[in-house]
Scaffold this active site. Sequence first.
Site, PDB file in Angstrom:
ATOM      1  N   SER A  70     -35.468 -71.574  11.429  1.00 14.92           N
ATOM      2  CA  SER A  70     -34.879 -71.830  10.101  1.00 14.92           C
ATOM      3  C   SER A  70     -35.887 -72.259   9.039  1.00 14.92           C
ATOM      4  O   SER A  70     -35.533 -72.320   7.863  1.00 14.92           O
ATOM      5  CB  SER A  70     -33.792 -72.889  10.198  1.00 14.92           C
ATOM      6  OG  SER A  70     -32.633 -72.307  10.727  1.00 14.92           O
ATOM      7  N   LYS A  73     -36.108 -69.919   6.218  1.00 16.26           N
ATOM      8  CA  LYS A  73     -35.071 -69.899   5.165  1.00 16.26           C
ATOM      9  C   LYS A  73     -35.643 -70.351   3.814  1.00 16.26           C
ATOM     10  O   LYS A  73     -35.161 -69.948   2.751  1.00 16.26           O
ATOM     11  CB  LYS A  73     -33.874 -70.767   5.575  1.00 16.26           C
ATOM     12  CG  LYS A  73     -33.110 -70.209   6.799  1.00 16.26           C
ATOM     13  CD  LYS A  73     -31.999 -71.140   7.264  1.00 16.26           C
ATOM     14  CE  LYS A  73     -31.002 -70.547   8.248  1.00 16.26           C
ATOM     15  NZ  LYS A  73     -31.390 -70.350   9.607  1.00 16.26           N
ATOM     16  N   TYR A 195     -31.899 -60.795   9.942  1.00 17.84           N
ATOM     17  CA  TYR A 195     -31.894 -62.257  10.078  1.00 17.84           C
ATOM     18  C   TYR A 195     -32.578 -62.707  11.372  1.00 17.84           C
ATOM     19  O   TYR A 195     -33.374 -63.639  11.389  1.00 17.84           O
ATOM     20  CB  TYR A 195     -30.450 -62.759   9.995  1.00 17.84           C
ATOM     21  CG  TYR A 195     -30.311 -64.241  10.252  1.00 17.84           C
ATOM     22  CD1 TYR A 195     -30.639 -65.179   9.267  1.00 17.84           C
ATOM     23  CD2 TYR A 195     -29.871 -64.706  11.482  1.00 17.84           C
ATOM     24  CE1 TYR A 195     -30.530 -66.535   9.516  1.00 17.84           C
ATOM     25  CE2 TYR A 195     -29.752 -66.058  11.738  1.00 17.84           C
ATOM     26  CZ  TYR A 195     -30.078 -66.972  10.753  1.00 17.84           C
ATOM     27  OH  TYR A 195     -29.985 -68.320  11.004  1.00 17.84           O
ATOM     28  N   TYR A 246     -29.955 -80.219   7.425  1.00 20.33           N
ATOM     29  CA  TYR A 246     -28.508 -80.084   7.710  1.00 20.33           C
ATOM     30  C   TYR A 246     -27.777 -81.421   7.566  1.00 20.33           C
ATOM     31  O   TYR A 246     -27.982 -82.117   6.574  1.00 20.33           O
ATOM     32  CB  TYR A 246     -28.274 -79.478   9.102  1.00 20.33           C
ATOM     33  CG  TYR A 246     -29.307 -78.458   9.487  1.00 20.33           C
ATOM     34  CD1 TYR A 246     -29.383 -77.249   8.796  1.00 20.33           C
ATOM     35  CD2 TYR A 246     -30.231 -78.695  10.497  1.00 20.33           C
ATOM     36  CE1 TYR A 246     -30.339 -76.308   9.124  1.00 20.33           C
ATOM     37  CE2 TYR A 246     -31.191 -77.753  10.826  1.00 20.33           C
ATOM     38  CZ  TYR A 246     -31.239 -76.575  10.138  1.00 20.33           C
ATOM     39  OH  TYR A 246     -32.184 -75.654  10.456  1.00 20.33           O
ATOM     40  N   VAL A 264     -34.947 -74.695  14.748  1.00 17.60           N
ATOM     41  CA  VAL A 264     -34.661 -75.031  16.148  1.00 17.60           C
ATOM     42  C   VAL A 264     -35.806 -74.681  17.104  1.00 17.60           C
ATOM     43  O   VAL A 264     -35.727 -75.008  18.283  1.00 17.60           O
ATOM     44  CB  VAL A 264     -33.333 -74.423  16.673  1.00 17.60           C
ATOM     45  CG1 VAL A 264     -32.135 -75.065  16.018  1.00 17.60           C
ATOM     46  CG2 VAL A 264     -33.316 -72.919  16.553  1.00 17.60           C
TER      47      VAL A 264
HETATM   48  N1  GLN Z   1     -31.569 -74.243  12.746  1.00 14.95           N
HETATM   49  C1  GLN Z   1     -32.146 -73.109  13.067  1.00 14.95           C
HETATM   50  O1  GLN Z   1     -33.362 -73.016  13.198  1.00 14.95           O
HETATM   51  C2  GLN Z   1     -31.210 -71.987  13.358  1.00 14.95           C
HETATM   52  C3  GLN Z   1     -31.867 -70.643  13.371  1.00 14.95           C
HETATM   53  C4  GLN Z   1     -31.384 -69.792  14.500  1.00 14.95           C
HETATM   54  N2  GLN Z   1     -32.078 -68.533  14.475  1.00 14.95           N
HETATM   55  C5  GLN Z   1     -29.876 -69.558  14.406  1.00 14.95           C
HETATM   56  O2  GLN Z   1     -29.481 -68.752  13.635  1.00 14.95           O
HETATM   57  O3  GLN Z   1     -29.090 -70.164  15.084  1.00 14.95           O
END
Ligand code: GLN
Length: 310
Positions: A70, A73, A195, A246, A264
């Site tokens: 993420s 993003k 994605y 988050y 993550v």
């Molecule tokens: N928080 C994250 O890093 C989530 C990204 C992960 N690829 C997902 O879509 O669940």
Amino acid sequence: MLIVTSPTTFQPVLERIAEEIERTPGRGRPADYIPALAARDPRSFGMAVAEPDGTVYGVGDWRQPFSAQSITKVFTLALGLAREGDTLWEHVGREPSGNRFNSLVQLEYENGIPRNPFINAGALVVTDRLHTRTGDASGELLAFLRAESGNPELDFDTEVAVSESAHGDRNAALGHFMASYGNIDNPVPVLLEQYFRQCSIAASCADLALATTFLARHGIRADGTRLLSRSQAKQINAIMLTCGTYDAAGDFAYRVGLPGKSGVGGGVIAVVPGRCTLCVWSPGLDERGNSVAGVAALDRFTTLTGLSVF
Ligand SMILES: NC(=O)CC[C@H](N)C(=O)O
């Protein structure tokens, strides 16, 4: 890749933080809902600081590539905002969600408009719109990260992308649900492939700290050209502060006091506008999906240096 290291300034503080982290028990657990990430060693730890002129300092596993997830993003938001401008905000909000990063619950109440670009639903919208405008959102992202990090070897990790796709029901649900409200342009399978490729990018702390320096330079890229206006760079930093971790963004702001974005894979990037960027990596996560040692290291960094936005 040109990495200039120097024994001065940030190096001693990084070494002190690494020693402290080494002595800290309890590192959380690597993400296992993406099977390819589950086998990571929770004791890995790396941290890098990059200055706006491209100088990088690092400690531990700071040159070892890990799954950016993420963290990407932030970069797709920057590219999307640069391409589209403010109409992007008609399709994704700018408020903290207070829910998990992959939550579905708010979407129906809020008519398929995700709360912010840093939860999965919001990132799917940003990637969708970038893909419509470029024809290759993940390729655009990879080219940007290679250019900003100065590392032409940075790449997708196909094993991670395939693993996530095979266990991607929740992201598929988010995509289809938003499509039912007319908030997704591309066919959902096309969007999901983009994605998952985006999330799979493998990069090191050095790469990601360098790639983030455009935010410390108020929107200016490594080659001196402008990607974002000063105001847009401020907007992204603000959304990182309020939404980048988050439903733990309040605690992150309280402890670290910097715009930050986690993934993550166990990485976290952070920005001290005008001064430097950071990237820390340790794969063990807390229950909200943020790196335990990563957040602790950033907490120590701002405490030891006094460098926070507050
Ligand atoms: N928080 C994250 O890093 C989530 C990204 C992960 N690829 C997902 O879509 O669940």
